[in-house]
Design a protein around this motif. Sequence first.
Motif, short mmCIF file in Angstrom:
data_model
loop_
_atom_site.label_atom_id
_atom_site.label_comp_id
_atom_site.label_asym_id
_atom_site.label_seq_id
_atom_site.Cartn_x
_atom_site.Cartn_y
_atom_site.Cartn_z
N VAL A 147 3.75 -5.59 -4.30
CA VAL A 147 4.82 -4.53 -4.61
C VAL A 147 4.54 -3.50 -5.80
N HIS A 148 3.60 -3.75 -6.48
CA HIS A 148 3.02 -2.67 -7.34
C HIS A 148 2.03 -1.69 -6.28
N GLY A 149 1.22 -2.24 -5.35
CA GLY A 149 0.76 -1.33 -4.52
C GLY A 149 1.33 -0.53 -3.74
N VAL A 150 2.55 -0.99 -2.94
CA VAL A 150 3.47 -0.40 -2.08
C VAL A 150 4.31 0.60 -3.00
N LEU A 151 4.72 0.14 -4.40
CA LEU A 151 5.37 1.51 -5.14
C LEU A 151 4.27 2.34 -5.43
N GLY A 152 3.45 2.20 -5.98
CA GLY A 152 2.28 3.05 -6.17
C GLY A 152 1.78 4.18 -5.30
N ALA A 153 1.64 3.41 -3.88
CA ALA A 153 1.43 4.29 -2.91
C ALA A 153 2.95 5.45 -2.70
N VAL A 154 3.88 4.82 -2.77
CA VAL A 154 5.02 5.68 -2.57
C VAL A 154 5.42 6.60 -3.73
N ALA A 155 5.02 5.94 -4.90
CA ALA A 155 5.41 6.90 -6.23
C ALA A 155 4.43 8.28 -6.37
N VAL A 156 3.08 8.20 -5.67
CA VAL A 156 2.26 9.41 -5.80
C VAL A 156 2.95 10.84 -5.56
N GLY A 157 3.60 10.86 -4.52
CA GLY A 157 4.32 12.07 -3.83
C GLY A 157 5.44 12.73 -4.77
N PRO A 158 6.30 11.64 -5.00
CA PRO A 158 7.53 12.41 -5.74
C PRO A 158 7.38 12.41 -7.39
N VAL A 159 6.71 11.20 -7.95
CA VAL A 159 6.42 11.09 -9.42
C VAL A 159 5.30 11.70 -9.72
N GLY A 160 3.92 11.35 -9.00
CA GLY A 160 2.74 11.93 -9.56
C GLY A 160 1.59 10.93 -9.75
N TRP A 161 0.54 11.19 -10.12
CA TRP A 161 -0.61 10.46 -10.52
C TRP A 161 -0.56 9.52 -11.57
N THR A 162 0.28 10.10 -12.51
CA THR A 162 0.72 9.09 -13.76
C THR A 162 1.10 7.82 -13.40
#
Length: 144
Positions: free
Chosen positions: A93-108
């Motif tokens: 779940v963390h991996g999928v959310l991390g991949a999805v969050a890069v675009g809209p939220v950012g690298w942090t």
Amino acid sequence: MARRPAAFAAALVLLVEAVGLVVIHGILATFVDGQSMSLDGLDPAATAAGTWAAGAATGLFLAGCALVSLLAGIRDRAPGRPGRALLIAAAVVHGVLGAVAVGPVGWTAFAALMVGMGAALAVPVLYGKRAAEGRGTAPEALSA
């Protein structure tokens, strides 16, 4: 060895994340309720209640992962099959959310989610070899 401190650190990271997500969902539910926001005509109270429920479910899931990591560190033994499955599910779940969050939220946000993923994976990976040696499937036994 480094197994126990890593398990305790993983428990701490997952517990902090659980509390943080419950707090964030609580803030979101308060805003939804206070602003009378609705999603396509849904009752704002139902939306706020759903947000609280999602926060509670996520918090319980991560608190369960923290408990599995804490018990593994205290006992210095690998978690059982359900505990490993719980930690691996959290890592996925963390991996999928991390991949999805890069675009809209950012690298942090990506980095924070990868820390959570690493914490969730630390216990099954670090305790994996000891569990395999206990079953007699060590590499020496397989090569002979």
